[in-house]
Design an enzyme around this catalytic site. Sequence first.
Site, short mmCIF file in Angstrom:
data_model
loop_
_atom_site.label_atom_id
_atom_site.label_comp_id
_atom_site.label_asym_id
_atom_site.label_seq_id
_atom_site.Cartn_x
_atom_site.Cartn_y
_atom_site.Cartn_z
N GLU A 98 10.10 18.97 78.31
CA GLU A 98 10.52 17.56 77.76
C GLU A 98 9.51 16.45 77.94
OE1 GLU A 98 14.63 16.46 78.39
OE2 GLU A 98 15.30 18.20 77.45
N ASN B 114 8.57 23.75 77.93
CA ASN B 114 10.09 23.92 77.41
C ASN B 114 10.27 22.54 76.87
OD1 ASN B 114 12.38 25.42 76.99
ND2 ASN B 114 13.29 24.01 78.72
N HIS C 98 19.08 22.87 70.93
CA HIS C 98 20.29 22.04 70.94
C HIS C 98 20.25 21.78 69.48
CE1 HIS C 98 20.82 22.30 75.31
NE2 HIS C 98 19.52 21.90 75.43
N GLU D 173 17.99 26.99 75.29
CA GLU D 173 19.22 26.31 75.68
C GLU D 173 19.89 26.09 74.48
OE1 GLU D 173 18.08 22.67 77.48
OE2 GLU D 173 16.51 23.36 78.80
N ASP E 222 22.62 25.71 71.75
CA ASP E 222 24.11 25.49 71.75
C ASP E 222 24.11 24.65 70.24
OD1 ASP E 222 23.23 22.92 72.69
OD2 ASP E 222 24.50 23.08 74.46
#
Length: 397
Positions: A170, A216, A258, A289, A291
Amino acid sequence: MKLRRWMAVGAVALATAGTLNSLPASAGHTLHPSDQSLRALGMRHGLQIGTAVDMAALNDPADPQYRRLAASEFSSVTAENVMKWESLEPTRGTYNWGPADQLVAFAQQNNQSVRGHVLVWQNQLPGWLTAGVADGSIDSTELRDILRNHITTVVRHFKGKIWQWDVVNEAVSDPWDNPPALHYKGFWAQHLGPGYIADAFRWARAADPKALLFYNDYNIEAFGSGNPADDKTQFVYDMVKQLRASGVPIDGVGSQGHLGTQYGNYDTFQVADALKRFSDLGLATAFTEVDVRSQMTPAVQAGDSNEINPRLQASAANFSVLLRACLANRHCLSFTVWGFTDKHSWVPGWFSNPPEGLATLYDENYQPKRAYQEVKADLVYAGPPYVMPRVPQRPRR
Ligand code: XIL
């Protein structure tokens, strides 16, 4: 001669694809797909199916389902928190390896690979570090030494046990930040300048030459305008291209994944195109990651199926978009979900105004949701010619 060689290579490729794509059979019977785990079905494509692991849940004797499913459904694990700097080095110079070592041991027992998360990030830093920089007792020369030491110590500690490291996480701002033009954001860029990114990859490579090194980030699932001033995927693409061109040892890009059902999100072709553009640079890709959360309106909270069903279906569809795009990219090595049950998900704690939830594959009682079934179906109903076995990535020298 040429033709014969081509035919021989073709035959080997077909045979390999055939083996990888046949379902494991037991006693001469082919198992029904719904009796198979995600990890077994992922292996048909050479794809690791991973989950983030919450160590408190894993160690809770009152919650045995968590441990059982973490072991049986997944072939890769990521520490949700225990490899972050604040957990590993809460006091300067004193490392607390216990919980992270426990996760690595769990992975080894269950024949799982480990994604290391995370070496350099502006969040979840220990208080001694941020306070020392804020009060001036740590200057930028010392800060760079501290970062090099941290990366070296952590990567050496886990040497040989980590498949992919999230080296930098990030590092890029979002269009809603100030200033809105995308830029390198956060603690490390502010105090060291963006050069810390290349340094971090070089230090990590020196400490474990065999681990794959990833950048990432979130909101890089698809390209937008193509203008790096407002298209985060483009900004990241330009960054990793530049790193590659300068010989920085970066091996992959992790797209966090996400998503939320309240957003437009993307179609599978847009996501597949983004993965292809990254892998065309010689990089591996991964979803790291995943979701897909939804807003928990009062009606959802009251159990109103009129509002719950479309959310569960949209969540399933978005999981499927990311997974199918990954399957379509032979360099997409792993598909990791950020927690697998709504019982243990970061979403309700993090997105609380308005409240969000319902983001994972299993409900709070470990019942598989629509999303779980669609992910499974995507793994079952995929194969040549559009879905081919993974191409392993070798660490760049
Ligand atoms: C989250 C964890 O899930 C939470 O438990 C913690 O409180 C905050 O961090 N991007 C990342 C992850 O790279 O490390 C974050 O994990 C979620 C967003």
